[in-house]
Scaffold this motif. Structure first.
Motif, PDB file in Angstrom:
ATOM      1  N   GLN A 106       0.839  -1.198   0.000  1.00 19.75           N
ATOM      2  CA  GLN A 106       0.000   0.000   0.000  1.00 19.75           C
ATOM      3  C   GLN A 106       0.878   1.253   0.000  1.00 19.75           C
ATOM      4  OE1 GLN A 106      -3.662   0.206   0.069  1.00 19.75           O
ATOM      5  NE2 GLN A 106      -2.850   2.098  -0.768  1.00 19.75           N
ATOM      6  N   GLU A 107       1.889   1.208   0.848  1.00 23.72           N
ATOM      7  CA  GLU A 107       2.743   2.394   0.907  1.00 23.72           C
ATOM      8  C   GLU A 107       3.543   2.555  -0.389  1.00 23.72           C
ATOM      9  OE1 GLU A 107       4.926   4.849   4.292  1.00 23.72           O
ATOM     10  OE2 GLU A 107       5.817   2.874   3.992  1.00 23.72           O
ATOM     11  N   ALA A 108       3.955   1.440  -0.995  1.00 20.49           N
ATOM     12  CA  ALA A 108       4.683   1.525  -2.261  1.00 20.49           C
ATOM     13  C   ALA A 108       3.830   2.240  -3.309  1.00 20.49           C
ATOM     14  CB  ALA A 108       5.086   0.130  -2.745  1.00 20.49           C
ATOM     15  N   VAL A 109       2.581   1.839  -3.394  1.00 21.01           N
ATOM     16  CA  VAL A 109       1.656   2.484  -4.340  1.00 21.01           C
ATOM     17  C   VAL A 109       1.569   3.986  -4.039  1.00 21.01           C
ATOM     18  CG1 VAL A 109      -0.813   2.699  -4.846  1.00 21.01           C
ATOM     19  CG2 VAL A 109       0.296   0.444  -4.919  1.00 21.01           C
ATOM     20  N   ASP A 110       1.336   4.299  -2.800  1.00 24.73           N
ATOM     21  CA  ASP A 110       1.127   5.695  -2.423  1.00 24.73           C
ATOM     22  C   ASP A 110       2.392   6.536  -2.617  1.00 24.73           C
ATOM     23  OD1 ASP A 110      -1.339   4.773  -1.779  1.00 24.73           O
ATOM     24  OD2 ASP A 110      -1.053   4.820   0.400  1.00 24.73           O
ATOM     25  N   LEU A 111       3.533   5.917  -2.307  1.00 21.02           N
ATOM     26  CA  LEU A 111       4.787   6.672  -2.445  1.00 21.02           C
ATOM     27  C   LEU A 111       5.066   7.027  -3.907  1.00 21.02           C
ATOM     28  CD1 LEU A 111       7.300   4.996   0.053  1.00 21.02           C
ATOM     29  CD2 LEU A 111       6.209   7.239   0.228  1.00 21.02           C
ATOM     30  N   HIS A 112       4.669   6.173  -4.830  1.00 17.27           N
ATOM     31  CA  HIS A 112       4.899   6.507  -6.242  1.00 17.27           C
ATOM     32  C   HIS A 112       4.120   7.753  -6.644  1.00 17.27           C
ATOM     33  CE1 HIS A 112       6.818   2.543  -6.541  1.00 17.27           C
ATOM     34  NE2 HIS A 112       7.435   3.057  -7.596  1.00 17.27           N
ATOM     35  N   VAL A 113       2.878   7.800  -6.200  1.00 18.40           N
ATOM     36  CA  VAL A 113       2.055   8.962  -6.551  1.00 18.40           C
ATOM     37  C   VAL A 113       2.676  10.228  -5.943  1.00 18.40           C
ATOM     38  CG1 VAL A 113      -0.243   9.975  -6.372  1.00 18.40           C
ATOM     39  CG2 VAL A 113       0.006   7.498  -6.685  1.00 18.40           C
ATOM     40  N   GLN A 114       3.148  10.094  -4.709  1.00 18.50           N
ATOM     41  CA  GLN A 114       3.775  11.245  -4.046  1.00 18.50           C
ATOM     42  C   GLN A 114       5.128  11.583  -4.677  1.00 18.50           C
ATOM     43  OE1 GLN A 114       3.790  11.142   0.265  1.00 18.50           O
ATOM     44  NE2 GLN A 114       1.962   9.866   0.334  1.00 18.50           N
ATOM     45  N   ALA A 115       5.832  10.544  -5.128  1.00 18.20           N
ATOM     46  CA  ALA A 115       7.190  10.738  -5.636  1.00 18.20           C
ATOM     47  C   ALA A 115       7.205  11.648  -6.868  1.00 18.20           C
ATOM     48  CB  ALA A 115       7.836   9.396  -5.966  1.00 18.20           C
ATOM     49  N   PHE A 116       6.248  11.442  -7.768  1.00 21.05           N
ATOM     50  CA  PHE A 116       6.229  12.295  -8.964  1.00 21.05           C
ATOM     51  C   PHE A 116       6.008  13.752  -8.560  1.00 21.05           C
ATOM     52  CE2 PHE A 116       5.452   8.276 -11.263  1.00 21.05           C
ATOM     53  CZ  PHE A 116       6.330   8.436 -12.319  1.00 21.05           C
ATOM     54  N   ARG A 117       5.115  13.942  -7.604  1.00 21.44           N
ATOM     55  CA  ARG A 117       4.837  15.313  -7.194  1.00 21.44           C
ATOM     56  C   ARG A 117       6.070  15.961  -6.544  1.00 21.44           C
ATOM     57  NH1 ARG A 117      -0.505  17.360  -4.147  1.00 21.44           N
ATOM     58  NH2 ARG A 117       0.617  18.845  -2.862  1.00 21.44           N
ATOM     59  N   LEU A 118       6.716  15.194  -5.703  1.00 20.63           N
ATOM     60  CA  LEU A 118       7.912  15.686  -5.016  1.00 20.63           C
ATOM     61  C   LEU A 118       9.025  15.973  -6.025  1.00 20.63           C
ATOM     62  CD1 LEU A 118       9.523  16.061  -2.336  1.00 20.63           C
ATOM     63  CD2 LEU A 118      10.053  13.613  -2.451  1.00 20.63           C
ATOM     64  N   ALA A 119       9.279  15.019  -6.894  1.00 21.09           N
ATOM     65  CA  ALA A 119      10.352  15.156  -7.873  1.00 21.09           C
ATOM     66  C   ALA A 119      10.144  16.406  -8.709  1.00 21.09           C
ATOM     67  CB  ALA A 119      10.397  13.914  -8.768  1.00 21.09           C
ATOM     68  N   GLU A 120       8.901  16.582  -9.167  1.00 23.52           N
ATOM     69  CA  GLU A 120       8.646  17.672 -10.096  1.00 23.52           C
ATOM     70  C   GLU A 120       8.594  19.023  -9.398  1.00 23.52           C
ATOM     71  OE1 GLU A 120       5.250  16.249 -12.305  1.00 23.52           O
ATOM     72  OE2 GLU A 120       6.406  14.510 -13.027  1.00 23.52           O
ATOM     73  N   SER A 121       8.194  19.028  -8.153  1.00 24.45           N
ATOM     74  CA  SER A 121       8.149  20.333  -7.490  1.00 24.45           C
ATOM     75  C   SER A 121       9.560  20.850  -7.202  1.00 24.45           C
ATOM     76  CB  SER A 121       7.274  20.269  -6.237  1.00 24.45           C
ATOM     77  OG  SER A 121       8.065  20.115  -5.096  1.00 24.45           O
ATOM     78  N   LEU A 122      10.510  19.932  -6.958  1.00 27.91           N
ATOM     79  CA  LEU A 122      11.882  20.373  -6.655  1.00 27.91           C
ATOM     80  C   LEU A 122      12.836  20.185  -7.833  1.00 27.91           C
ATOM     81  CD1 LEU A 122      12.264  18.848  -3.085  1.00 27.91           C
ATOM     82  CD2 LEU A 122      11.908  21.244  -3.652  1.00 27.91           C
ATOM     83  N   SER A 123      12.376  19.508  -8.872  1.00 26.83           N
ATOM     84  CA  SER A 123      13.235  19.103  -9.985  1.00 26.83           C
ATOM     85  C   SER A 123      14.439  18.291  -9.471  1.00 26.83           C
ATOM     86  CB  SER A 123      13.703  20.306 -10.824  1.00 26.83           C
ATOM     87  OG  SER A 123      13.905  19.904 -12.171  1.00 26.83           O
TER      88      SER A 123
END
Ligand SMILES: Cc1ncc(C[n+]2csc(CCOP(=O)(O)OP(=O)(O)O)c2C)c(N)n1
Ligand code: SF4
Ligand SMILES: [Mg+2]
Lengths: 420, 333
Positions: free
Chosen positions: A140-157
């Motif tokens: 469950q956390e793996a799924v959720d972390l992926h969704v969060q990861a794109f947002r994090l990556a893109e907000s900070l580049s």
């Protein structure tokens, strides 16, 4: 939607929902089911508008991701173990340029001896590559972390690695609440690149930088990761509002109040540790757990705060720095250096060795009774007799021969995975 | 030698003066509208063949794509001399990642452009011979095999120049480099079996493969234009003398490139889908010695202890190229 689903399929579905436009990947166990599934999803049109690149190596995979991300599209890959090391040079390049690539690392041991089973040696070897590293405790956390990861990556580049235990999570079927497309779209805005190869506004990316500014460029990378320490909890809070569950963040605490002894760990082993802690709590032992979700950036202040009242800390980790000691342990000691506590390093679960409740209980009983020498590196369930026999053999003869093969023969095992 | 003067200004010769051509036939370099993709002020050595080659190739590609071009560059002289911080000579979108991954990065750019519906923007990847035939070779072969929409250009100066002139897989036999000195019984680089990436590219049956030199600007520009008329993986291998690494006079770059072609040392040809479709024939054959003598990297073959035996072996290799590609004019064979 709740589904009984394999971890890899769940992650592939989550990545699909994030609508990457380029995926470049090279197969390696235990990452294979993720990339096979994504290949299917691109072919069937479930993941529309995405180019799936069948590259010739992991170095090619990460390099293609670098090109694609610099050309301004959302980019994803996945790998494990040897594959992650094969990418090493390109990992530092992606973070140095500041490209928001998201990658799943299905954690696996690193050879030699070659071994396909789970530990954290791969991600830990790349801990200083400039990538953010998030460790999932469950599917469950793996799924959720992926969704969060794109947002994090893109907000900070900044590129982000989502680490999940190979086989233990990737190949486990369990119930996962999969988000739907509308939810993910609402949470994750379309990618707006912070730098882009565009003929209308030509820029030079990847120029040579000498002593006059190199340190400043590197400092900026560090500063961005420090910003991530604020950003990650905010994204997790947003995620909670949107999806109604706790996932991600920097740390997770379990029964930490009044705990004199704290077990620090990351990944799926946290579940087992929590079980053991429960039984010890039942026996009246003041013990708790600190799970590290975000290992890079290292949340030193948060770790310190979480351990402020502990007397002893035992870090159970699935990797170590050969010739030096624990890795997470060392970071933990660093974060708590002005606190009156002892940090013990215990290496466990290398190369897929199960970390059982019984072994953990034995270990933690010793820890609570202060029976572990804090100046030494400890190994859970180490077969010292096996090591001794091989050392004895090495003392005789000029060419004692290959260690690993001898030790397997001593065990009467010819293939890996024969532990019971 | 009076006939030379007459031929020099005739159209249809390889040295035709632009001024006498119809504007349509003039080189891209001769046009006021050229893009100057690699503009002046960079730090290349005087007479650098690679700088010339890159300028010709990219300006021609810019013209062929109406300015919709992205360049990906592997590590090497071209990358270093063009982008010393905070300056950049590039007037087109340009990305440098690593030494060994240029082709894969270029493939990634092409995939991204396709995914975002911008395949009107084209991609050129470029590297030295080291970045192409050695460390980037796996990535290049992958790009070929997948037929990714990239023109990959190798600027072949026959060695790792950026790191101080060491031997590469494209260094020719007997040439002196920092790692193949003129010492021992086999002075200079060994006589290997060679590694022709143009032929290897052809074996992938990609749409277009060509070789060219910086001596024939019309031909080079034509090949870039032709390459850009195809979709899929294309490969252009450009012979670019390096005055520093070859210990040659800066003024001799074009002359050496021409002599390489006229001696048969470097075969100039075009191939489509794995078949040779055209060769640039030798106009006036010269012995390899004419090509070797002006270069300090071959000085050990001609000094106090001359090695005609080694020169003969180099001649034999040129003769093999001549026979294999049919490089002599019709009737001379
Ligand atoms: C992985 C790696 N190995 C080695 C180097 C050092 N290096 C940089 S450029 C170069 C040689 C470049 O040779 P080539 O591709 O022929 O380009 P040239 O400089 O000759 O134009 C080398 C060895 C590097 N940057 N990266
Ligand atoms: S060393 Fe050779 S390739 Fe490099 S800049 Fe000088 S002439 Fe050009
Ligand atoms: Mg070179």
């Amino acid at each position: 939607m709740r589904s009984q689903i394999e971890g890899s399929q769940a992650v592939a579905r989550a990545v699909t929902l994030c609508r990457p436009q380029v995926i470049a990947a090279y197969p390696i166990s235990p990452q294979t089911h993720i990339v096979e599934s994504l290949s299917d999803r691109v072919r069937t049109g479930e993941l529309a508008g995405c180019e799936y690149m069948l590259v010739e190596s992991e170095f090619g995979a990460m390099s293609a991701c670098i090109g694609a991300s610099a050309a301004g599209v959302r980019t994803y890959t996945a790998t494990s173990s040897q594959g992650l090391l094969f990418m090493a040079e390109a990992l530092f390049n992606a973070s140095g340029i500041g490209l928001p690539i998201v990658m799943t690392v299905a954690n696996r041991a690193i050879g030699a001896p070659i071994n396909i089973w789970n530990d954290h040696s791969d991600s830990m070897a790349m801990r200083d590559s400039g990538w953010i590293q998030l460790f999932a405790e469950s599917n469950q956390e793996a799924v959720d972390l992926h969704v969060q990861a794109f947002r994090l990556a893109e907000s900070l580049s900044v590129p982000v690695m989502v680490c999940m235990d190979g086989f233990i999570l990737t190949h486990a079927f369990e119930e996962v609440d999969l988000p739907d497309q509308a939810q993910v779209d609402a949470f994750l805005a379309p990618f707006v690149p912070q730098q882009q190869l565009d003929p209308d506004e030509p820029v030079t990316i990847g120029a040579m930088v000498g002593p006059e500014a190199f340190a400043e460029v590197k400092y900026l990378m560090h500063a961005k990761q420090m910003t991530a320490l604020d950003e990650i909890p905010e994204i997790a809070a947003d995620f909670r509002r949107a999806f109604g569950r706790d996932s991600g963040g920097l740390l997770k605490t379990y029964r930490l109040d009044d705990a004199e002894t704290v077990v620090v760990a990351l990944g799926s082993v946290l579940g087992t540790i929590e079980d053991v802690v429960d039984s010890m709590r039942d026996a009246g032992v003041p013990i708790g757990v600190l799970g590290i979700t975000c290992f890079r950036p290292w949340p030193a202040a948060e770790v310190r705060a979480a351990l402020a009242h502990a007397r002893r800390v035992v870090v159970v980790e699935k990797a170590f720095a050969v010739g030096a000691g624990g890795i997470v342990g060392q970071n933990t000691r660093d974060a708590t250096r002005d606190l009156p506590l002892v940090v013990l390093d215990v290496v466990a679960g290398l190369g897929g060795r199960p970390v059982t409740r019984a072994s953990l209980r034995g270990l933690l009983d010793d820890v609570v009774e202060d029976r572990l020498d804090p100046t030494r590196l400890h190994f859970l369930d180490l077969d010292l007799a096996l090591v001794e026999r091989e050392l004895e053999r090495s003392r005789h003869g000029r060419r004692p021969g290959p260690h690993a093969e001898h030790m397997l023969r001593d065990l009467g095992t010819v293939a890996s995975g024969a532990f019971d | 030698m009076a006939f030379q003067e007459i031929k020099l200004y005739q159209t249809g010769t390889f040295v035709v003066g632009n001024r006498l051509l119809d504007p349509e036939q003039r080189t891209v370099q001769a046009r006021t509208g050229r893009s100057n993709s690699l503009t002046s002020g960079h730090r290349a050595c005087q007479g650098c063949g690679e700088a010339l080659g890159a300028r010709y190739v990219l300006d021609a590609a810019m013209r062929a794509t109406d300015g919709k071009l992205v360049a990906v560059n592997s590590t090497g002289c071209l990358e270093v001399f063009s982008t010393p911080y905070p300056e950049s000579s590039w007037q087109l979108p340009w990305l440098h990642s690593l030494f060994g991954n240029g082709p894969a990065v270029a493939s990634g750019v092409a995939a991204a452009l396709r995914a975002s519906g911008r395949d009107d923007i084209r991609v050129v990847g470029q590297a030295g011979d080291g970045g192409t035939v050695d460390i980037g070779f796996g990535a290049l072969s992958g790009m070929f095999e997948r037929n990714d929409d990239v023109l990959f250009v190798c600027y072949d100066n026959e060695g790792y120049m950026n790191t101080g002139v060491q031997r590469s897989g494209a260094t020719p036999p007997a040439a002196v480099t920092a790692t193949t000195k003129a010492v021992g019984p086999e002075p200079g680089n060994v006589f290997g079996q060679g590694k022709s990436v143009p032929l290897i590219a052809m074996a992938h049956e990609i749409p277009y493969v060509a070789t060219a030199t910086v001596a024939d600007l019309h031909d080079l520009e034509h090949k870039v234009e032709r390459a850009m008329s195809f979709r899929g993986a294309r490969y252009l291998h450009v012979f670019v003398p390096c005055p520093l690494g070859w210990r040659a006079a800066s003024a001799d770059t074009i002359r050496l490139a021409r002599l390489a072609k006229e001696s048969g040392v470097f075969p100039v040809f075009e191939a489509e889908a794995g078949e040779v479709t055209a060769v640039s024939r030798i106009r006036r054959q010269v012995p390899v010695e004419d090509y070797l003598r002006p270069q300090g990297r071959y000085a050990h073959l001609f000094g106090d202890h001359p090695r005609p035996d080694i020169v003969a072996r180099i001649q034999a290799r040129a003769d093999r190229n001549i026979a294999r590609f049919g490089l002599l004019p019709e009737g001379d064979e």
